[in-house]
Write a protein that holds these residues in place. Sequence first.
Motif, PDB file in Angstrom:
ATOM      1  N   THR A  76     100.937  71.070  25.778  1.00 23.13           N
ATOM      2  CA  THR A  76     100.919  71.402  24.907  1.00 23.13           C
ATOM      3  C   THR A  76     100.369  72.835  24.338  1.00 23.13           C
ATOM      4  OG1 THR A  76      99.621  69.438  24.832  1.00 23.13           O
ATOM      5  CG2 THR A  76      98.531  70.768  23.439  1.00 23.13           C
ATOM      6  N   THR A 268      93.558  70.231  18.841  1.00 21.87           N
ATOM      7  CA  THR A 268      94.050  69.256  19.446  1.00 21.87           C
ATOM      8  C   THR A 268      93.885  67.669  19.683  1.00 21.87           C
ATOM      9  OG1 THR A 268      93.260  69.346  21.580  1.00 21.87           O
ATOM     10  CG2 THR A 268      95.214  70.451  21.508  1.00 21.87           C
ATOM     11  N   VAL A 279      98.606  67.018  17.175  1.00 26.43           N
ATOM     12  CA  VAL A 279      98.206  68.523  18.094  1.00 26.43           C
ATOM     13  C   VAL A 279      99.004  68.893  16.853  1.00 26.43           C
ATOM     14  CG1 VAL A 279      98.532  68.310  20.471  1.00 26.43           C
ATOM     15  CG2 VAL A 279     100.741  68.683  18.486  1.00 26.43           C
TER      16      VAL A 279
END
Length: 350
Positions: A76, A268, A279
């Motif tokens: 991420t 997130t 996200v």
Amino acid sequence: MTNDLQEIKAHHDALPGPSATAVTMAKDRLTAEVAAERGPHIRSAKQRLLLRAVAVGLAATVGAVAFLVGTDGGETPASAAELLQKAATTADREQQPLPGQFVYVSRQDQSFVAYMSRSLRSDYIQEVDRAAWIPAADPGGALIRSTYGERRALTGRLPTDLPTPGTVEVQRYGRCAVGVFPATSAENLPADPDQLLARVRADAEAAVRNERPDPRTAPLSEEQIRQSIESTVAARLALLAENPFPGPGLRAAVLGALSKMPTATMRTDLTDPAGRQGVGASIRYQGLEGWERTELIFEPGTYRFLGWRKLIEPPGGGPEVLRYATAVLETKVVDAMPKIPAGASEAMTC
């Protein structure tokens, strides 16, 4: 051949949703490759930005065509800037329709409605499913089919004189469809993030400095003017980003420009109106109703645009209020659109 099959599988796995169309397409490609392997060895990719952050309504109808995006398989992103840069890279790979083709978009919209009559004051959330066919060469000739969904009362009772759930309306786009398309034309905007940001900032500064102040209030200080300019820049870029089909190369530039905004923060824990986890980047700015926050939601891994939400922070404090939300369910290039019914209404003009 093995590498080809692995590439097809990876492409299939990365498709959004996946929709039934995407699943069928991927399976057909896989079947064709297997059949080819067994046979002979034949192998064959501005109405000017907008005038202030006006109440445009649901701005994301014209959907991005994101079929060939893939996935980077990485972690991420660590910041909103990194996320928006990855989303810009994805947008830069989007398939674009040819002049004779159409973009088909399926989306779910939610909007806050303040209803007032002589006998009733009610706030509620209206859900609408929309399908749109947008000619690549003439977006103004788009056809929009709206199906009314549920209403959820927030205050008061629901009004009874509005379209019932299941009601279908067909509308032509025209010059400006308030509540469906953004009131902006993007054909004259640069497709370079730095140039785009400079253009938006110059237009915002001109708008702020040319605005006539209320004679009953003190003139703005230079610091207040600077803050107003930055808020206007953020609001305009956010509204452009909500529209996922501003033109070839431009969407990537919009996301790239937003990645440079200091007010963008990483999220997130976002869910789009269709319930998909994503996200996102949250952009906060001063709007017409107080502080506003636009959340741009992307699919993890592919960074494909899933949708957006706009929330208002009441001037007197209290919890944020959802104003608009959209989930982009499907986008694809098609070769035709339905005939416009004889009774279809013209869109409201700006």
